[in-house]
Design a protein around this motif. Sequence first.
Motif, PDB file in Angstrom:
ATOM      1  N   THR A 147       3.291  -7.548  -4.794  1.00  0.00           N
ATOM      2  CA  THR A 147       2.667  -6.382  -4.125  1.00  0.00           C
ATOM      3  C   THR A 147       3.242  -5.032  -3.927  1.00  0.00           C
ATOM      4  OG1 THR A 147       0.908  -5.928  -2.269  1.00  0.00           O
ATOM      5  CG2 THR A 147       3.238  -7.026  -1.808  1.00  0.00           C
ATOM      6  N   GLN A 148       2.571  -4.084  -4.433  1.00  0.00           N
ATOM      7  CA  GLN A 148       3.212  -2.763  -4.541  1.00  0.00           C
ATOM      8  C   GLN A 148       3.329  -2.026  -3.076  1.00  0.00           C
ATOM      9  OE1 GLN A 148       4.347  -0.930  -7.329  1.00  0.00           O
ATOM     10  NE2 GLN A 148       5.259   0.570  -5.697  1.00  0.00           N
ATOM     11  N   VAL A 149       4.429  -1.281  -2.872  1.00  0.00           N
ATOM     12  CA  VAL A 149       4.671  -0.650  -1.882  1.00  0.00           C
ATOM     13  C   VAL A 149       4.984   0.588  -2.129  1.00  0.00           C
ATOM     14  CG1 VAL A 149       6.157  -0.372   0.422  1.00  0.00           C
ATOM     15  CG2 VAL A 149       5.308  -2.521   0.138  1.00  0.00           C
ATOM     16  N   THR A 150       4.564   1.545  -1.583  1.00  0.00           N
ATOM     17  CA  THR A 150       4.587   2.958  -2.020  1.00  0.00           C
ATOM     18  C   THR A 150       5.051   3.855  -0.731  1.00  0.00           C
ATOM     19  OG1 THR A 150       3.648   2.935  -4.200  1.00  0.00           O
ATOM     20  CG2 THR A 150       4.114   5.266  -3.358  1.00  0.00           C
ATOM     21  N   VAL A 151       6.218   4.495  -0.839  1.00  0.00           N
ATOM     22  CA  VAL A 151       6.664   5.218   0.518  1.00  0.00           C
ATOM     23  C   VAL A 151       6.769   6.656   0.091  1.00  0.00           C
ATOM     24  CG1 VAL A 151       8.170   5.480   2.532  1.00  0.00           C
ATOM     25  CG2 VAL A 151       7.799   3.359   1.392  1.00  0.00           C
ATOM     26  N   SER A 152       5.884   7.553   0.484  1.00  0.00           N
ATOM     27  CA  SER A 152       5.848   9.258   0.256  1.00  0.00           C
ATOM     28  C   SER A 152       6.720   9.930   1.138  1.00  0.00           C
ATOM     29  CB  SER A 152       4.258   9.548   0.007  1.00  0.00           C
ATOM     30  OG  SER A 152       3.848   9.516   1.444  1.00  0.00           O
ATOM     31  N   GLY A 157       0.984  -1.194  -0.206  1.00  0.00           N
ATOM     32  CA  GLY A 157      -0.072  -0.078   0.014  1.00  0.00           C
ATOM     33  C   GLY A 157       0.888   1.269  -0.039  1.00  0.00           C
ATOM     34  N   LEU A 158       0.050   2.280   0.249  1.00  0.00           N
ATOM     35  CA  LEU A 158       0.959   3.646   0.204  1.00  0.00           C
ATOM     36  C   LEU A 158       1.035   4.146   1.745  1.00  0.00           C
ATOM     37  CD1 LEU A 158       1.703   6.263  -1.094  1.00  0.00           C
ATOM     38  CD2 LEU A 158      -0.754   7.170  -0.842  1.00  0.00           C
ATOM     39  N   VAL A 159       2.249   4.493   2.279  1.00  0.00           N
ATOM     40  CA  VAL A 159       2.596   4.821   3.549  1.00  0.00           C
ATOM     41  C   VAL A 159       3.476   6.074   3.430  1.00  0.00           C
ATOM     42  CG1 VAL A 159       4.465   3.314   3.894  1.00  0.00           C
ATOM     43  CG2 VAL A 159       3.234   4.017   5.894  1.00  0.00           C
ATOM     44  N   GLN A 160       3.455   6.829   4.659  1.00  0.00           N
ATOM     45  CA  GLN A 160       4.266   7.850   4.637  1.00  0.00           C
ATOM     46  C   GLN A 160       5.793   7.553   5.205  1.00  0.00           C
ATOM     47  OE1 GLN A 160       2.524  11.005   7.141  1.00  0.00           O
ATOM     48  NE2 GLN A 160       1.740  12.222   5.287  1.00  0.00           N
ATOM     49  N   ALA A 161       6.746   8.468   4.844  1.00  0.00           N
ATOM     50  CA  ALA A 161       8.180   8.046   5.259  1.00  0.00           C
ATOM     51  C   ALA A 161       8.018   8.178   6.849  1.00  0.00           C
ATOM     52  CB  ALA A 161       9.118   9.072   4.881  1.00  0.00           C
ATOM     53  N   GLY A 162       8.949   7.153   7.286  1.00  0.00           N
ATOM     54  CA  GLY A 162       8.859   6.683   8.987  1.00  0.00           C
ATOM     55  C   GLY A 162       7.661   5.728   9.343  1.00  0.00           C
ATOM     56  N   GLY A 163       6.833   5.473   8.274  1.00  0.00           N
ATOM     57  CA  GLY A 163       5.682   4.472   8.833  1.00  0.00           C
ATOM     58  C   GLY A 163       6.150   3.061   8.689  1.00  0.00           C
ATOM     59  N   SER A 164       4.961   2.272   8.789  1.00  0.00           N
ATOM     60  CA  SER A 164       5.251   0.615   8.680  1.00  0.00           C
ATOM     61  C   SER A 164       4.254   0.036   8.025  1.00  0.00           C
ATOM     62  CB  SER A 164       5.366   0.240  10.179  1.00  0.00           C
ATOM     63  OG  SER A 164       6.100   0.542  11.071  1.00  0.00           O
ATOM     64  N   LEU A 165       4.469  -1.050   7.537  1.00  0.00           N
ATOM     65  CA  LEU A 165       3.810  -1.802   6.826  1.00  0.00           C
ATOM     66  C   LEU A 165       3.989  -3.586   6.982  1.00  0.00           C
ATOM     67  CD1 LEU A 165       3.334  -0.554   3.144  1.00  0.00           C
ATOM     68  CD2 LEU A 165       1.423  -0.646   4.867  1.00  0.00           C
ATOM     69  N   ARG A 166       3.159  -4.471   7.094  1.00  0.00           N
ATOM     70  CA  ARG A 166       3.343  -5.836   7.115  1.00  0.00           C
ATOM     71  C   ARG A 166       3.110  -6.721   5.743  1.00  0.00           C
ATOM     72  NH1 ARG A 166       1.867 -10.630  11.517  1.00  0.00           N
ATOM     73  NH2 ARG A 166      -0.132 -10.557  10.573  1.00  0.00           N
ATOM     74  N   LEU A 167       4.009  -7.298   4.935  1.00  0.00           N
ATOM     75  CA  LEU A 167       3.527  -7.813   3.794  1.00  0.00           C
ATOM     76  C   LEU A 167       3.331  -9.440   4.259  1.00  0.00           C
ATOM     77  CD1 LEU A 167       6.054  -6.575   1.403  1.00  0.00           C
ATOM     78  CD2 LEU A 167       3.821  -5.575   2.022  1.00  0.00           C
ATOM     79  N   SER A 168       2.460 -10.077   3.718  1.00  0.00           N
ATOM     80  CA  SER A 168       2.267 -11.315   4.098  1.00  0.00           C
ATOM     81  C   SER A 168       2.487 -12.325   2.690  1.00  0.00           C
ATOM     82  CB  SER A 168       0.808 -11.682   4.478  1.00  0.00           C
ATOM     83  OG  SER A 168       0.728 -11.015   5.964  1.00  0.00           O
ATOM     84  N   CYS A 169       2.855 -13.389   2.804  1.00  0.00           N
ATOM     85  CA  CYS A 169       3.058 -14.465   1.586  1.00  0.00           C
ATOM     86  C   CYS A 169       2.259 -15.622   1.976  1.00  0.00           C
ATOM     87  CB  CYS A 169       4.193 -14.505   1.195  1.00  0.00           C
ATOM     88  SG  CYS A 169       4.712 -15.656   0.106  1.00  0.00           S
ATOM     89  N   ALA A 170       1.016 -15.915   1.409  1.00  0.00           N
ATOM     90  CA  ALA A 170       0.415 -16.934   1.738  1.00  0.00           C
ATOM     91  C   ALA A 170       0.658 -18.236   0.885  1.00  0.00           C
ATOM     92  CB  ALA A 170      -1.255 -16.673   1.960  1.00  0.00           C
ATOM     93  N   ALA A 171       1.146 -19.403   1.432  1.00  0.00           N
ATOM     94  CA  ALA A 171       1.768 -20.472   0.645  1.00  0.00           C
ATOM     95  C   ALA A 171       0.339 -21.502   0.549  1.00  0.00           C
ATOM     96  CB  ALA A 171       2.753 -21.024   1.086  1.00  0.00           C
ATOM     97  N   SER A 172       0.193 -22.242  -0.631  1.00  0.00           N
ATOM     98  CA  SER A 172      -0.730 -23.357  -0.669  1.00  0.00           C
ATOM     99  C   SER A 172      -0.005 -24.359  -1.529  1.00  0.00           C
ATOM    100  CB  SER A 172      -1.754 -22.706  -1.412  1.00  0.00           C
ATOM    101  OG  SER A 172      -1.543 -22.818  -2.820  1.00  0.00           O
ATOM    102  N   GLY A 173      -0.429 -25.627  -1.397  1.00  0.00           N
ATOM    103  CA  GLY A 173       0.537 -26.533  -1.818  1.00  0.00           C
ATOM    104  C   GLY A 173       1.001 -27.303  -0.716  1.00  0.00           C
ATOM    105  N   ARG A 174       1.804 -28.578  -1.262  1.00  0.00           N
ATOM    106  CA  ARG A 174       2.258 -29.253  -0.132  1.00  0.00           C
ATOM    107  C   ARG A 174       3.825 -28.948   0.158  1.00  0.00           C
ATOM    108  NH1 ARG A 174       0.559 -35.396  -0.957  1.00  0.00           N
ATOM    109  NH2 ARG A 174       1.360 -35.504   0.897  1.00  0.00           N
ATOM    110  N   GLY A 175       4.187 -29.004   1.254  1.00  0.00           N
ATOM    111  CA  GLY A 175       5.508 -29.080   1.715  1.00  0.00           C
ATOM    112  C   GLY A 175       6.147 -27.562   2.047  1.00  0.00           C
TER     113      GLY A 175
END
Length: 128
Positions: free
Chosen positions: A122-127, A10-28
């Motif tokens: 996933t797009q990360v934009t830091v203003s 997403g879009l966040v101001q400088a100094g801010g935080s984001l948490r990205l997730s990576c969901a996995a499907s399939g075996r192993g």
Amino acid sequence: QVQLVESGGGLVQAGGSLRLSCAASGRGFSNYDMAWFRQAPGQGREFVAVISWSGGTTYYADSVKGRFTISRDNDAQNTGYLQMNSLKPEDTAVYSCAAAPGRPGLRLRVLSHEYHYWGQGTQVTVSS
């Protein structure tokens, strides 16, 4: 076969935080090392961070060390995460997660061509 889907950008101001997730499907998934890469406009793909299949070992690019934290949940969630704090405008990029079979005792991979499976990004934009 592992399928990966990122979320949390997403879009966040400088100094801010984001948490990205990576969901996995399939075996192993729990047997795979997982990494995050990023690609800014007009630039090549850049290594960000990697975590071993067990979650016991991590490695970061110097540019994000101390600001980003990679983690994973190998239980029911089957998900990897990238917590990004103190974000800077130069962190703006498309972030992608990647997976490759774990190699106990060997170095963690930092080159994109070493990874077998990729998410769509996933797009990360830091203003400023």
